[in-house]
Structures are given as C-alpha cells and as structure tokens.
Design a protein around this motif. Structure first.
Motif, PDB file in Angstrom:
ATOM      1  N   PRO A  26       0.819  -1.215   0.000  1.00  0.00           N
ATOM      2  CA  PRO A  26       0.000   0.000   0.000  1.00  0.00           C
ATOM      3  C   PRO A  26       0.853   1.266   0.000  1.00  0.00           C
ATOM      4  CG  PRO A  26      -0.049  -1.046   2.148  1.00  0.00           C
ATOM      5  CD  PRO A  26       0.655  -1.996   1.239  1.00  0.00           C
ATOM      6  N   VAL A  27       0.433   2.225  -0.809  1.00  0.00           N
ATOM      7  CA  VAL A  27       1.124   3.511  -0.915  1.00  0.00           C
ATOM      8  C   VAL A  27       0.089   4.610  -0.719  1.00  0.00           C
ATOM      9  CG1 VAL A  27       2.453   5.044  -2.428  1.00  0.00           C
ATOM     10  CG2 VAL A  27       2.844   2.571  -2.502  1.00  0.00           C
ATOM     11  N   TYR A  28       0.464   5.634   0.049  1.00  0.00           N
ATOM     12  CA  TYR A  28      -0.441   6.745   0.335  1.00  0.00           C
ATOM     13  C   TYR A  28       0.340   8.045   0.159  1.00  0.00           C
ATOM     14  CZ  TYR A  28      -2.576   2.838   2.892  1.00  0.00           C
ATOM     15  OH  TYR A  28      -3.089   1.607   3.246  1.00  0.00           O
ATOM     16  N   LEU A  29      -0.172   8.925  -0.708  1.00  0.00           N
ATOM     17  CA  LEU A  29       0.518  10.178  -0.987  1.00  0.00           C
ATOM     18  C   LEU A  29      -0.421  11.364  -0.827  1.00  0.00           C
ATOM     19  CD1 LEU A  29       2.441   9.431  -4.331  1.00  0.00           C
ATOM     20  CD2 LEU A  29       3.260   9.116  -1.987  1.00  0.00           C
ATOM     21  N   ALA A  30       0.157  12.517  -0.492  1.00  0.00           N
ATOM     22  CA  ALA A  30      -0.542  13.797  -0.522  1.00  0.00           C
ATOM     23  C   ALA A  30       0.137  14.689  -1.547  1.00  0.00           C
ATOM     24  CB  ALA A  30      -0.515  14.455   0.850  1.00  0.00           C
ATOM     25  N   LEU A  31      -0.660  15.397  -2.328  1.00  0.00           N
ATOM     26  CA  LEU A  31      -0.159  16.315  -3.362  1.00  0.00           C
ATOM     27  C   LEU A  31      -0.824  17.665  -3.175  1.00  0.00           C
ATOM     28  CD1 LEU A  31       1.223  16.840  -6.240  1.00  0.00           C
ATOM     29  CD2 LEU A  31      -1.000  16.182  -7.187  1.00  0.00           C
ATOM     30  N   ASN A  32      -0.056  18.730  -3.358  1.00  0.00           N
ATOM     31  CA  ASN A  32      -0.624  20.074  -3.401  1.00  0.00           C
ATOM     32  C   ASN A  32      -0.874  20.400  -4.872  1.00  0.00           C
ATOM     33  OD1 ASN A  32      -1.332  22.757  -3.269  1.00  0.00           O
ATOM     34  ND2 ASN A  32       0.363  23.377  -1.962  1.00  0.00           N
ATOM     35  N   LYS A  33      -2.104  20.205  -5.315  1.00  0.00           N
ATOM     36  CA  LYS A  33      -2.446  20.364  -6.726  1.00  0.00           C
ATOM     37  C   LYS A  33      -2.482  21.846  -7.118  1.00  0.00           C
ATOM     38  CE  LYS A  33      -6.323  19.879  -9.963  1.00  0.00           C
ATOM     39  NZ  LYS A  33      -6.321  21.309 -10.294  1.00  0.00           N
TER      40      LYS A  33
ATOM     41  N   ASP B  23       8.426   6.028 -11.262  1.00  0.00           N
ATOM     42  CA  ASP B  23       8.734   4.747 -10.631  1.00  0.00           C
ATOM     43  C   ASP B  23       7.759   4.366  -9.524  1.00  0.00           C
ATOM     44  OD1 ASP B  23       9.507   6.714  -8.879  1.00  0.00           O
ATOM     45  OD2 ASP B  23      11.502   5.892  -8.469  1.00  0.00           O
ATOM     46  N   LEU B  24       6.698   5.154  -9.328  1.00  0.00           N
ATOM     47  CA  LEU B  24       5.681   4.782  -8.348  1.00  0.00           C
ATOM     48  C   LEU B  24       4.799   3.673  -8.917  1.00  0.00           C
ATOM     49  CD1 LEU B  24       4.504   8.281  -7.062  1.00  0.00           C
ATOM     50  CD2 LEU B  24       5.789   6.569  -5.760  1.00  0.00           C
ATOM     51  N   PRO B  25       4.235   2.824  -8.052  1.00  0.00           N
ATOM     52  CA  PRO B  25       3.233   1.868  -8.541  1.00  0.00           C
ATOM     53  C   PRO B  25       1.972   2.612  -8.956  1.00  0.00           C
ATOM     54  CG  PRO B  25       3.307   1.846  -6.154  1.00  0.00           C
ATOM     55  CD  PRO B  25       4.444   2.728  -6.596  1.00  0.00           C
TER      56      PRO B  25
ATOM     57  N   SER C 280      -3.709   6.800  -3.656  1.00  0.00           N
ATOM     58  CA  SER C 280      -3.381   5.529  -3.017  1.00  0.00           C
ATOM     59  C   SER C 280      -3.726   4.373  -3.949  1.00  0.00           C
ATOM     60  CB  SER C 280      -4.144   5.366  -1.699  1.00  0.00           C
ATOM     61  OG  SER C 280      -3.764   4.165  -1.042  1.00  0.00           O
ATOM     62  N   ASN C 281      -3.090   3.230  -3.699  1.00  0.00           N
ATOM     63  CA  ASN C 281      -3.491   1.982  -4.343  1.00  0.00           C
ATOM     64  C   ASN C 281      -4.268   1.091  -3.383  1.00  0.00           C
ATOM     65  OD1 ASN C 281      -1.365   1.326  -2.673  1.00  0.00           O
ATOM     66  ND2 ASN C 281      -0.167   0.255  -4.225  1.00  0.00           N
ATOM     67  N   ASP C 282      -4.572   1.615  -2.202  1.00  0.00           N
ATOM     68  CA  ASP C 282      -5.398   0.906  -1.221  1.00  0.00           C
ATOM     69  C   ASP C 282      -6.855   1.272  -1.520  1.00  0.00           C
ATOM     70  OD1 ASP C 282      -6.848   0.061   1.005  1.00  0.00           O
ATOM     71  OD2 ASP C 282      -5.286   0.605   2.439  1.00  0.00           O
ATOM     72  N   THR C 283      -7.524   0.431  -2.292  1.00  0.00           N
ATOM     73  CA  THR C 283      -8.852   0.792  -2.783  1.00  0.00           C
ATOM     74  C   THR C 283      -9.899   0.809  -1.672  1.00  0.00           C
ATOM     75  OG1 THR C 283      -9.227  -1.522  -3.432  1.00  0.00           O
ATOM     76  CG2 THR C 283      -8.369  -0.033  -5.113  1.00  0.00           C
ATOM     77  N   ALA C 284      -9.740  -0.030  -0.646  1.00  0.00           N
ATOM     78  CA  ALA C 284     -10.710  -0.019   0.457  1.00  0.00           C
ATOM     79  C   ALA C 284     -10.602   1.280   1.248  1.00  0.00           C
ATOM     80  CB  ALA C 284     -10.484  -1.227   1.364  1.00  0.00           C
ATOM     81  N   TRP C 285      -9.382   1.709   1.512  1.00  0.00           N
ATOM     82  CA  TRP C 285      -9.143   2.965   2.226  1.00  0.00           C
ATOM     83  C   TRP C 285      -9.686   4.136   1.419  1.00  0.00           C
ATOM     84  CZ3 TRP C 285      -5.770   7.172   1.193  1.00  0.00           C
ATOM     85  CH2 TRP C 285      -5.433   7.991   2.293  1.00  0.00           C
ATOM     86  N   ALA C 286      -9.381   4.140   0.114  1.00  0.00           N
ATOM     87  CA  ALA C 286      -9.839   5.228  -0.748  1.00  0.00           C
ATOM     88  C   ALA C 286     -11.361   5.264  -0.828  1.00  0.00           C
ATOM     89  CB  ALA C 286      -9.239   5.070  -2.147  1.00  0.00           C
TER      90      ALA C 286
ATOM     91  N   TRP D  59       4.654  16.782  -3.651  1.00  0.00           N
ATOM     92  CA  TRP D  59       3.959  15.654  -3.056  1.00  0.00           C
ATOM     93  C   TRP D  59       4.826  15.069  -1.941  1.00  0.00           C
ATOM     94  CZ3 TRP D  59       6.124  10.751  -3.038  1.00  0.00           C
ATOM     95  CH2 TRP D  59       7.210  10.561  -3.901  1.00  0.00           C
ATOM     96  N   ARG D  60       4.190  14.301  -1.074  1.00  0.00           N
ATOM     97  CA  ARG D  60       4.914  13.603  -0.016  1.00  0.00           C
ATOM     98  C   ARG D  60       4.147  12.352   0.370  1.00  0.00           C
ATOM     99  NH1 ARG D  60       2.744  13.775   5.029  1.00  0.00           N
ATOM    100  NH2 ARG D  60       1.228  15.405   5.548  1.00  0.00           N
ATOM    101  N   PRO D  61       4.845  11.317   0.846  1.00  0.00           N
ATOM    102  CA  PRO D  61       4.141  10.147   1.377  1.00  0.00           C
ATOM    103  C   PRO D  61       3.488  10.500   2.713  1.00  0.00           C
ATOM    104  CG  PRO D  61       6.502   9.909   1.692  1.00  0.00           C
ATOM    105  CD  PRO D  61       6.316  11.142   0.861  1.00  0.00           C
ATOM    106  N   LEU D  62       2.334   9.910   2.966  1.00  0.00           N
ATOM    107  CA  LEU D  62       1.687  10.088   4.257  1.00  0.00           C
ATOM    108  C   LEU D  62       2.386   9.233   5.313  1.00  0.00           C
ATOM    109  CD1 LEU D  62      -2.139  10.048   3.441  1.00  0.00           C
ATOM    110  CD2 LEU D  62      -0.584  11.998   3.583  1.00  0.00           C
ATOM    111  N   GLN D  63       2.433   9.757   6.526  1.00  0.00           N
ATOM    112  CA  GLN D  63       2.943   8.978   7.642  1.00  0.00           C
ATOM    113  C   GLN D  63       1.891   7.954   8.062  1.00  0.00           C
ATOM    114  OE1 GLN D  63       6.146   9.438   8.772  1.00  0.00           O
ATOM    115  NE2 GLN D  63       6.241  10.871   7.038  1.00  0.00           N
ATOM    116  N   ALA D  64       2.352   6.883   8.682  1.00  0.00           N
ATOM    117  CA  ALA D  64       1.434   5.813   9.085  1.00  0.00           C
ATOM    118  C   ALA D  64       0.330   6.340   9.989  1.00  0.00           C
ATOM    119  CB  ALA D  64       2.212   4.694   9.784  1.00  0.00           C
ATOM    120  N   GLU D  65       0.679   7.252  10.887  1.00  0.00           N
ATOM    121  CA  GLU D  65      -0.337   7.774  11.797  1.00  0.00           C
ATOM    122  C   GLU D  65      -1.355   8.646  11.053  1.00  0.00           C
ATOM    123  OE1 GLU D  65       3.510  10.214  12.484  1.00  0.00           O
ATOM    124  OE2 GLU D  65       2.921   8.122  12.128  1.00  0.00           O
ATOM    125  N   GLU D  66      -0.942   9.286   9.967  1.00  0.00           N
ATOM    126  CA  GLU D  66      -1.870  10.079   9.168  1.00  0.00           C
ATOM    127  C   GLU D  66      -2.851   9.170   8.427  1.00  0.00           C
ATOM    128  OE1 GLU D  66       0.740  14.024   8.018  1.00  0.00           O
ATOM    129  OE2 GLU D  66       1.137  12.173   6.914  1.00  0.00           O
TER     130      GLU D  66
END
Length: 248
Positions: free
Chosen positions: A70-77, A101-103, A122-128, A230-237
């Motif tokens: 699973p990958v989770y990112l935030a982007l300032n569009k 090179d991201l999935p 994200s590629n975590d479809t349930a979370w999304a 962009w940046r990856p989200l922290q686990a706690e986020e």
C-alpha cells in the motif's frame, strides 16, 4: 478439495485486479479484453468473470499478480491540471507531477481543473473508497476567494444552503477569514461533495469564485507542502484518516 472457509470472496476479475492495487478498474477491464490477463493458465476476456484472488493464479502480461504494497501520498495540486491519469483532450494532469517509478495510484476524490490544494492518492482501494463514501461524511475544508465582500446576512444565507439544478447544496460551516477592498476569503467546510458543489452554492447567492483551495481532508491539513509538491503520508496520518472515515 479445500474446505469452503479457505475460499476468499469472488469478484469480477477487473475488480480483483483493482482491489489488489495493480491498476485502476477501467485499466483492468481494458487489459482483460485485450487478452493480457490469464487466470489459472488460461486467458480470460471477460472483466466480470468471478475470480477468487486467494485461490486463483492471475498473471498480467505473463507476470504473476500479487497484492501491491500500500502507498499513500498527498499532493498540493496547482490550478490548471486535470485529476485524471490521461486526458482525451491532451491536457496536463496531476500525474505529470508524480515520479514514473511509483506503482499505480488512484486519486482519492477529485479537484476540478480550476481548483487547488490537497489531493490524496493511493493503491489501497478499500481505504480510498471509505474516504470518498458520501455516507461517511468525512469533512473537507476549503479556503475560497470570492469576488465581493459578503456581509453577515449573506454569510447566514450561505450557511442555510441553496437548491440548484434540483440538488440541495449545503455546507457544514461558512466563515469569513479576511477581506480586502473588493474581495474576501471564506472558509467553507463540506461533508459531502457534489459536482462543483462550492462554486454552485456561491453562484446561487451571487458570488463568483476567484480561487478555491482545499486545505484539509478530515484531520489531515495541507500544511507547508509546496504547490506542485507531493509527499508520502505517515502511518499515523493514514490511520487518522481511516478513523475519521469510520474504518476500524
């Protein structure tokens, strides 16, 4: 024969590939129809073919498919980009800002071309799906520059909402942030997201939008993330967003 309890849920093949985080569902449908996906040693051309991801051997382009990490990112569009992997009109998209090179990652919700600010991937479809489920009422906060100075009466009417195009448009809260001689900035919080919701709500009360910036999704704030960065989200986020959306 394995006992029934060993079997996982059976979904259509395209949905299985999407849930595994391999690609989007539409990309999976195209790959299946093109004969690029094999199940248990045979090509499958029906995207809706019932498939058990736990018991079936699935290959895409000859490569065994496994659940992606699973990958989770935030982007300032920035404004001017389309929230799409590809645009039929050849316009620049938010994916132009992400490294190659991201999935595969899907946008978690959308911002229209003229809007800016916090956008998740994200590629975590349930979370999304949980974060975008309108029944979960995850709040999103926007800062909006309007082309007039709203008085207290107009702010009260905005809080009451409007009916436009047969839809009820409402906001959780509307408050004045600051004002100049001709323009003002409002903070508007929504817990639903109809098409062009804020622009339509404001237009129904005679206000035009000069800028629209999403500054928070649930407990996650845009913060100091630079425009186009962009940046990856922290686990706690990731966990905090899941909890805010009612996931356990």
């Amino acid at each position: 024969m394995s006992p029934p309890s060993a079997a996982g849920p059976r979904h259509g093949l395209a949905r299985v590939l999407s849930k595994l985080g391999v690609c989007s569902r539409s990309q999976a449908e195209r790959a299946v129809r093109a004969g690029r996906v094999w199940v248990d040693g045979r090509p499958v051309h029906d995207p809706e073919r019932p498939t058990d991801a736990r018991r079936s051997r699935i290959c895409l382009d000859g490569v065994p498919v496994a659940a992606a990490a699973p990958v989770y990112l935030a982007l300032n569009k920035p404004r001017g980009l389309v929230t799409s992997a590809a645009d039929e009109r050849g316009r620049a998209t938010v994916y132009d800002l992400l490294p190659d090179d991201l999935p595969w990652l899907g946008p978690v919700g959308r911002l229209d071309k003229a809007s800016e600010g916090l956008l998740l991937f994200s590629n975590d479809t349930a979370w999304a799906a949980a974060l975008t489920d309108p029944d979960r009422h995850l709040e999103k906060t926007y800062h909006v520059q309007v082309d007039a100075i709203p008085d207290a009466a107009l702010l009260a009417r905005l809080r009451e909402g409007a009916v436009e195009g047969g839809e009820r448009l409402a906001a959780c809260s509307v408050r004045l942030l600051r004002q100049g001689s001709r323009h003002a900035w409002l903070e508007i919080v929504l817990d639903e997201g109809r098409n062009r919701h804020i622009r339509r709500l404001l237009a129904a009360h005679g206000l035009g939008v000069l800028r629209l910036v999403r500054v928070a999704i649930g407990p996650l704030a845009l913060g100091a993330l630079g425009k186009g960065q962009w940046r990856p989200l922290q686990a706690e986020e990731v966990t905090a967003l899941a909890r805010a959306a009612g996931l356990r």
